[in-house]
Design a protein around this motif. Sequence first.
Motif, PDB file in Angstrom:
ATOM      1  N   LEU A  30      25.339 118.321  87.797  1.00  0.00           N
ATOM      2  CA  LEU A  30      26.552 117.997  87.026  1.00  0.00           C
ATOM      3  C   LEU A  30      26.708 116.481  86.846  1.00  0.00           C
ATOM      4  O   LEU A  30      26.732 115.723  87.810  1.00  0.00           O
ATOM      5  N   THR A  31      26.806 116.077  85.593  1.00  0.00           N
ATOM      6  CA  THR A  31      26.964 114.651  85.270  1.00  0.00           C
ATOM      7  C   THR A  31      28.094 114.471  84.274  1.00  0.00           C
ATOM      8  O   THR A  31      28.194 115.214  83.295  1.00  0.00           O
ATOM      9  N   LYS A  32      28.970 113.502  84.568  1.00  0.00           N
ATOM     10  CA  LYS A  32      30.039 113.165  83.636  1.00  0.00           C
ATOM     11  C   LYS A  32      30.331 111.668  83.739  1.00  0.00           C
ATOM     12  O   LYS A  32      30.681 111.164  84.800  1.00  0.00           O
ATOM     13  N   GLY A  33      30.140 110.967  82.629  1.00  0.00           N
ATOM     14  CA  GLY A  33      30.494 109.547  82.565  1.00  0.00           C
ATOM     15  C   GLY A  33      31.524 109.361  81.468  1.00  0.00           C
ATOM     16  O   GLY A  33      31.845 110.299  80.738  1.00  0.00           O
ATOM     17  N   PHE A  34      32.067 108.178  81.378  1.00  0.00           N
ATOM     18  CA  PHE A  34      33.103 107.915  80.373  1.00  0.00           C
ATOM     19  C   PHE A  34      32.689 106.715  79.531  1.00  0.00           C
ATOM     20  O   PHE A  34      32.343 105.659  80.085  1.00  0.00           O
ATOM     21  N   ILE A  49      25.209 116.057  90.351  1.00  0.00           N
ATOM     22  CA  ILE A  49      25.792 116.716  91.528  1.00  0.00           C
ATOM     23  C   ILE A  49      25.253 118.145  91.664  1.00  0.00           C
ATOM     24  O   ILE A  49      25.318 118.934  90.721  1.00  0.00           O
ATOM     25  N   ASP A  50      24.699 118.451  92.835  1.00  0.00           N
ATOM     26  CA  ASP A  50      24.307 119.816  93.200  1.00  0.00           C
ATOM     27  C   ASP A  50      25.216 120.262  94.335  1.00  0.00           C
ATOM     28  O   ASP A  50      25.333 119.553  95.334  1.00  0.00           O
ATOM     29  N   GLY A  85      24.483 119.448  82.941  1.00  0.00           N
ATOM     30  CA  GLY A  85      24.527 120.215  84.176  1.00  0.00           C
ATOM     31  C   GLY A  85      25.149 121.589  83.957  1.00  0.00           C
ATOM     32  O   GLY A  85      25.588 121.920  82.852  1.00  0.00           O
ATOM     33  N   GLU A  86      25.138 122.366  85.022  1.00  0.00           N
ATOM     34  CA  GLU A  86      25.649 123.737  84.961  1.00  0.00           C
ATOM     35  C   GLU A  86      26.635 123.957  86.101  1.00  0.00           C
ATOM     36  O   GLU A  86      26.453 123.424  87.195  1.00  0.00           O
TER      37      GLU A  86
END
Length: 252
Positions: A30-34, A49-50, A85-86
Amino acid sequence: MTGTVMEAAARTEAAARPMADDLLLDIRGLTKGFTLHAANRRVRGCEDIDLSVARGEFVGVTGRSGSGKSTILKCLYRTNLPESGEIWYDSEAFGCVDLARIDERRMIHLRNYEIGYVSQFLDTVPRTCARDIVLQSAAEAFADPAVAEAETDRMLTHFDFPRPLWDLFPNTFSGGEKLRLNIARAMVKRPRLLLLDEPTASLDNASKLKVRDLIEQLKVSGTTMLGIFHDLEFMEGVCDREYSMQRGGFVA
Ligand SMILES: Nc1ncnc2c1ncn2[C@@H]1O[C@H](COP(=O)(O)OP(=O)(O)OP(=O)(O)O)[C@@H](O)[C@H]1O
Ligand SMILES: [Mg+2]
């Protein structure tokens, strides 16, 4: 009819990516940037992130301010749209679904009936008194209005919410009162999966113990929880596993 179509779609997704039977949640990469266009900058939220959470488990996350903890929870509740990501979640209504890609309609259903979220800061509902905020939430979970009312009153009483505040708008409440109301609203539904973003911040010790007590009760009744805590020592005995975050990722 629509339900059948939705269920069929869910079954297809489940078949495409089955996850281990004991897991309720399985997060992969899981990836989230701004992207801040005005400043021409990119800010790191969470990266690669796992994390898997077994049914009935309580997983705690700690870490420095700005390390990306809330970003993960917001992706799970989909107030943040993940970049990649999932997020596999074994839902009661639709089977195994990817919360990063599920359609808005099914996400709303899950928010109403399966996934609870206590945000770090209370966003007050305009012109709704404290008791009605909790009651509206309870009414989504309990079909019988008498049960919804009884559960609402039980929850407000559990958190020592002073009676004179029950019929007031919460915009004037103290930080701790808002937080307790926020927690009561999420917990009254007894969700299958509960996401907690620093639920004990700004609470006095007696209120913290009440939160801990309710978390223990929810755990016994089978709720799976992922919680961010400033101080995980306080959750010792309830927390099954702990992760620490630094600069968007987990550290050992
Ligand atoms: N909507 C947004 N737009 C731009 N940047 C954001 C947004 N949300 C979060 N960020 C940035 O992403 C990073 C991670 O934020 P996040 O809220 O996940 O941190 P946190 O670990 O929960 O911190 P805290 O302990 O202070 O609550 C921070 O640098 C923050 O400024
Ligand atoms: Mg945060």
